[in-house]
Design a protein around this motif. Structure first.
Motif, PDB file in Angstrom:
ATOM      1  N   TYR A 109       0.857  -1.188   0.000  1.00 23.33           N
ATOM      2  CA  TYR A 109       0.000   0.000   0.000  1.00 23.33           C
ATOM      3  C   TYR A 109       0.898   1.245   0.000  1.00 23.33           C
ATOM      4  N   PRO A 110       1.406   1.637  -1.170  1.00 25.53           N
ATOM      5  CA  PRO A 110       2.388   2.728  -1.234  1.00 25.53           C
ATOM      6  C   PRO A 110       1.790   4.128  -1.113  1.00 25.53           C
ATOM      7  N   TYR A 111       0.448   4.239  -1.165  1.00 20.56           N
ATOM      8  CA  TYR A 111      -0.181   5.558  -1.090  1.00 20.56           C
ATOM      9  C   TYR A 111      -1.110   5.647   0.128  1.00 20.56           C
ATOM     10  N   THR A 112      -1.202   6.849   0.672  1.00 16.80           N
ATOM     11  CA  THR A 112      -2.024   7.082   1.860  1.00 16.80           C
ATOM     12  C   THR A 112      -2.768   8.403   1.736  1.00 16.80           C
ATOM     13  N   LYS A 113      -4.021   8.404   2.200  1.00 18.83           N
ATOM     14  CA  LYS A 113      -4.766   9.643   2.383  1.00 18.83           C
ATOM     15  C   LYS A 113      -4.973   9.858   3.882  1.00 18.83           C
ATOM     16  N   VAL A 114      -4.748  11.088   4.306  1.00 16.38           N
ATOM     17  CA  VAL A 114      -4.863  11.434   5.725  1.00 16.38           C
ATOM     18  C   VAL A 114      -6.157  12.211   5.960  1.00 16.38           C
ATOM     19  N   THR A 115      -6.909  11.823   6.974  1.00 19.75           N
ATOM     20  CA  THR A 115      -8.067  12.607   7.424  1.00 19.75           C
ATOM     21  C   THR A 115      -7.721  13.227   8.769  1.00 19.75           C
ATOM     22  N   PHE A 116      -7.925  14.529   8.886  1.00 26.91           N
ATOM     23  CA  PHE A 116      -7.574  15.280  10.092  1.00 26.91           C
ATOM     24  C   PHE A 116      -8.787  16.120  10.487  1.00 26.91           C
ATOM     25  N   SER A 117      -9.432  15.772  11.607  1.00 25.96           N
ATOM     26  CA  SER A 117     -10.632  16.479  12.063  1.00 25.96           C
ATOM     27  C   SER A 117     -10.302  17.316  13.289  1.00 25.96           C
ATOM     28  N   ILE A 118     -10.552  18.606  13.179  1.00 26.55           N
ATOM     29  CA  ILE A 118     -10.292  19.539  14.276  1.00 26.55           C
ATOM     30  C   ILE A 118     -11.627  19.857  14.940  1.00 26.55           C
ATOM     31  N   LYS A 119     -11.815  19.356  16.148  1.00 28.84           N
ATOM     32  CA  LYS A 119     -13.042  19.577  16.907  1.00 28.84           C
ATOM     33  C   LYS A 119     -12.787  20.683  17.936  1.00 28.84           C
ATOM     34  N   PRO A 120     -13.821  21.190  18.580  1.00 30.69           N
ATOM     35  CA  PRO A 120     -13.601  22.267  19.555  1.00 30.69           C
ATOM     36  C   PRO A 120     -12.651  21.897  20.683  1.00 30.69           C
ATOM     37  N   GLY A 121     -12.683  20.615  21.129  1.00 27.32           N
ATOM     38  CA  GLY A 121     -11.864  20.252  22.279  1.00 27.32           C
ATOM     39  C   GLY A 121     -10.867  19.145  22.057  1.00 27.32           C
ATOM     40  N   SER A 122     -10.792  18.607  20.836  1.00 26.66           N
ATOM     41  CA  SER A 122      -9.876  17.494  20.590  1.00 26.66           C
ATOM     42  C   SER A 122      -9.590  17.368  19.096  1.00 26.66           C
ATOM     43  N   LEU A 123      -8.722  16.424  18.776  1.00 26.67           N
ATOM     44  CA  LEU A 123      -8.358  16.146  17.389  1.00 26.67           C
ATOM     45  C   LEU A 123      -8.710  14.700  17.066  1.00 26.67           C
ATOM     46  N   GLU A 124      -9.190  14.468  15.861  1.00 24.87           N
ATOM     47  CA  GLU A 124      -9.461  13.113  15.404  1.00 24.87           C
ATOM     48  C   GLU A 124      -8.830  12.937  14.030  1.00 24.87           C
ATOM     49  N   GLY A 125      -8.493  11.699  13.724  1.00 22.05           N
ATOM     50  CA  GLY A 125      -7.912  11.472  12.406  1.00 22.05           C
ATOM     51  C   GLY A 125      -7.650  10.015  12.149  1.00 22.05           C
ATOM     52  N   GLY A 126      -7.205   9.739  10.957  1.00 17.87           N
ATOM     53  CA  GLY A 126      -6.879   8.380  10.571  1.00 17.87           C
ATOM     54  C   GLY A 126      -6.316   8.354   9.161  1.00 17.87           C
ATOM     55  N   ASN A 127      -5.797   7.206   8.770  1.00 20.50           N
ATOM     56  CA  ASN A 127      -5.221   7.039   7.443  1.00 20.50           C
ATOM     57  C   ASN A 127      -6.020   6.017   6.642  1.00 20.50           C
ATOM     58  N   ILE A 128      -6.099   6.219   5.344  1.00 21.51           N
ATOM     59  CA  ILE A 128      -6.569   5.184   4.435  1.00 21.51           C
ATOM     60  C   ILE A 128      -5.406   4.876   3.501  1.00 21.51           C
ATOM     61  N   GLU A 129      -4.981   3.614   3.464  1.00 29.10           N
ATOM     62  CA  GLU A 129      -3.853   3.228   2.621  1.00 29.10           C
ATOM     63  C   GLU A 129      -4.362   2.572   1.338  1.00 29.10           C
ATOM     64  N   TYR A 130      -3.686   2.888   0.215  1.00 28.98           N
ATOM     65  CA  TYR A 130      -4.121   2.433  -1.100  1.00 28.98           C
ATOM     66  C   TYR A 130      -3.019   1.640  -1.803  1.00 28.98           C
ATOM     67  N   LYS A 131      -3.454   0.676  -2.607  1.00 28.44           N
ATOM     68  CA  LYS A 131      -2.522  -0.032  -3.469  1.00 28.44           C
ATOM     69  C   LYS A 131      -2.150   0.861  -4.652  1.00 28.44           C
ATOM     70  N   ARG A 132      -1.273   0.355  -5.518  1.00 24.59           N
ATOM     71  CA  ARG A 132      -0.762   1.175  -6.611  1.00 24.59           C
ATOM     72  C   ARG A 132      -1.853   1.638  -7.569  1.00 24.59           C
ATOM     73  N   ASP A 133      -2.953   0.890  -7.658  1.00 27.97           N
ATOM     74  CA  ASP A 133      -4.038   1.297  -8.546  1.00 27.97           C
ATOM     75  C   ASP A 133      -4.846   2.457  -7.980  1.00 27.97           C
ATOM     76  N   LYS A 134      -4.558   2.838  -6.730  1.00 26.17           N
ATOM     77  CA  LYS A 134      -5.217   3.946  -6.040  1.00 26.17           C
ATOM     78  C   LYS A 134      -6.726   3.727  -5.899  1.00 26.17           C
ATOM     79  N   GLN A 135      -7.144   2.480  -5.964  1.00 25.99           N
ATOM     80  CA  GLN A 135      -8.556   2.153  -5.776  1.00 25.99           C
ATOM     81  C   GLN A 135      -8.744   1.148  -4.643  1.00 25.99           C
ATOM     82  N   THR A 136      -7.954   0.079  -4.647  1.00 29.25           N
ATOM     83  CA  THR A 136      -8.012  -0.900  -3.560  1.00 29.25           C
ATOM     84  C   THR A 136      -7.422  -0.265  -2.312  1.00 29.25           C
ATOM     85  N   LYS A 137      -8.174  -0.325  -1.209  1.00 27.89           N
ATOM     86  CA  LYS A 137      -7.730   0.392  -0.020  1.00 27.89           C
ATOM     87  C   LYS A 137      -7.993  -0.400   1.247  1.00 27.89           C
TER      88      LYS A 137
END
Length: 394
Positions: free
Chosen positions: A195-223
Motif C-alpha cells: 500500500y504505497p499511497y495514503t490519504k490522511v483525514t484530520f478532524s479539528i473539533k472544539p476540544g480534541s483532534l481526530e484522524g486516521g489514514n486510508i492506505e491504497y494499493k498502486r491502482d489507487k482504488q483498492t484500499k
C-alpha cells in the motif's frame, strides 16, 4: 493517526563540531583592454557562499528561544525557556527563566544522530567548565531535553515564545480535512510496498483532534482503512503568524501531539505529517466531523441525482458557504467525455432567491465545473482539476 512514529532511535552517528564552515572563493580575474586603451578593468568573479555541512544545520529546526509546555513545569509552575543558537562556529544551548536567570548553558562539542537524522545525544561544556550529556528527543513540532546535569527535564514547543495559549481551535479550522494521495513512506515513516499511497483525514473539533489514514494499493482504488488516533482532549491553539497556528492536545497528563497548521482558505489547509508538508481539503463542511468514509455509497457507480447532490454539497461548503440558496437555484448540466462524467453548474437567475441576490434574469452564468474521476472521487477545476471530496455526501 494510524502510527505515531518515534523520530529518535538508537542508531548513532557522531558528528564532531568545529571548523565546519569551510570557505570557498574563486580568485578575482583581471581582464585588460586592448593595447589601444590605457584603461584597465578589474572584474571580480562571483564568490560562492560556503555550503553548510550537515553538522552545522543539525539543530536548525530547533533554533530559537521557546517556552516550556505546561505539563512539565516544576518549581511551582515556573516557566523556563530552552534556546539553541549558533555562535562562534558552534552550537550553544541555554535554559533560562525570569525567576532564576540562566539555569544551565553549554557549548555543543558533539552530536549523536538517530537513524532518522534527528539529533539525539549532545555533548556540552558549560561556561564554568562542566562537561555533560543532554538527551534530545524530537517529535514533530516539539522536543524534550533531559540531563542529569542540574536534574533538568522539560518539553518545549517550537514556535511558542511566551507560553500563552487559547482554549480550543479557531472556528475557521474546526472541520474535517483530507489529503490527496501521499506516499505512505512520507506519512508514516516506513515503506509499504503493498500500500504505497495514503490519504490522511484530520478532524479539528472544539476540544480534541481526530484522524486516521486510508492506505491504497498502486491502482489507487483498492484500499484498507487504518486505525484512528488515540483519545485526546484539552485542545489549545496559538497564532504564530498570519493564518498560521499551532494546535496541541493532551492524553491524560501527557502531551498528545502538536501540529502546525496554515490556513489557506475556507476549503484548504496545509500542515506537516511525517516528513513532508501536505495540502488538505475540507470534507463535508457544516456536517458532523468525519473520519475515513465507510464506503457505504459506491462513488464509482452513482446515479445522476446522486452526482448532482454531491456537487451541491460541495458548492454549499465552498463557493456559496453561508448563503441561503436551494438546489433549485442552480442548473446542473451533465455530460460524458473520456469515460468520465462531467457536471457544469450554472446559476438559475429565474428563481426568486437569485433575483433577490441581484441575478440578471437574462443570463444563467456558469460558475463551476465538476467531474467524477476514475477512482470515484469528486473533482473541480477552480484551480486546475483536483480532488475536493472522496466521501459521498448530500
Amino acid at each position: 493517526m494510524k502510527k505515531k512514529v518515534l523520530l529518535i532511535t538508537g542508531l548513532m552517528v557522531v558528528l564532531i563540531l568545529g571548523g565546519c564552515h569551510a570557505k570557498t572563493q574563486d580568485k578575482a580575474s583581471i581582464k585588460e583592454s586592448s593595447s589601444a586603451s590605457v584603461t584597465k578593468t578589474t572584474k571580480k568573479s562571483k564568490v560562492n557562499a560556503p555550503v553548510p555541512s550537515s553538522i552545522t544545520t543539525t539543530l536548525d529546526g530547533l533554533k530559537g528561544k521557546f517556552a516550556e509546555d505546561q505539563q512539565t513545569r516544576t518549581n511551582g509552575g515556573e516557566l523556563t525557556y530552552s534556546n539553541f543558537y549558533w555562535k562562534g562556529k558552534a552550537w550553544h544551548w541555554a535554559l533560562t527563566s525570569v525567576k532564576r536567570g540562566t539555569i544551565a548553558n553549554g557549548k555543543v562539542s558533539a552530536i549523536s544522530n538517530g537513524k532518522n537524522g534527528n539529533p539525539d545525544i549532545l555533548k556540552l561544556t558549560s561556561s564554568t567548565g562542566d562537561s555533560y550529556s543532554l538527551k534530545l528527543t524530537v517529535v514533530g513540532e516539539y522536543y524534550t531535553v533531559q540531563t542529569s546535569y542540574k536534574d533538568i527535564k522539560g518539553t518545549y514547543i517550537v514556535g511558542d515564545t511566551d507560553g500563552k495559549w487559547t482554549d480550543s481551535a479557531p472556528a475557521k479550522l474546526q472541520a474535517s480535512w483530507r489529503s490527496g494521495f501521499e506516499k505512505t513512506e512520507d506519512i508514516v515513516g516506513n515503506q509499504n510496498s503493498d500500500y504505497p499511497y495514503t490519504k490522511v483525514t484530520f478532524s479539528i473539533k472544539p476540544g480534541s483532534l481526530e484522524g486516521g489514514n486510508i492506505e491504497y494499493k498502486r491502482d489507487k482504488q483498492t484500499k484498507v482503512e487504518g486505525s484512528g488516533w488515540g483519545i485526546n482532549e484539552g485542545l489549545m491553539s496559538k497564532k504564530v503568524a498570519t493564518n498560521t497556528y499551532l494546535l496541541k492536545s493532551y492524553s491524560g497528563n501527557s502531551l498528545f501531539g502538536v501540529y502546525k497548521v496554515q490556513y489557506i482558505n475556507s476549503r484548504e489547509i496545509q500542515m506537516n505529517f511525517g516528513t513532508v508538508p501536505i495540502s488538505l481539503k475540507k470534507v463535508n463542511a457544516g456536517q458532523d466531523y468525519v473520519v475515513p468514509n465507510s464506503g457505504a455509497v459506491d462513488t464509482t457507480n452513482l446515479t445522476k441525482q446522486q452526482v448532482k447532490a454531491w456537487v451541491w454539497s460541495d458548492l454549499m461548503a465552498t463557493i456559496y458557504e453561508g448563503k441561503d440558496f436551494k438546489m433549485s437555484d442552480f442548473i446542473f448540466d451533465t455530460r460524458t467525455a473520456d469515460g468520465l462524467l462531467y457536471v457544469d453548474v450554472k446559476e438559475n437567475h429565474s428563481t426568486a432567491r437569485m433575483k433577490a441576490a441581484g441575478g440578471d434574469p437574462s443570463v444563467n452564468p456558469t460558475i463551476a465545473h465538476y467531474r467524477i474521476n476514475g477512482s470515484g472521487e469528486l473533482e473541480n477545476d477552480l484551480n486546475g482539476w483536483s480532488v475536493v471530496s472522496d466521501s459521498y455526501s448530500e
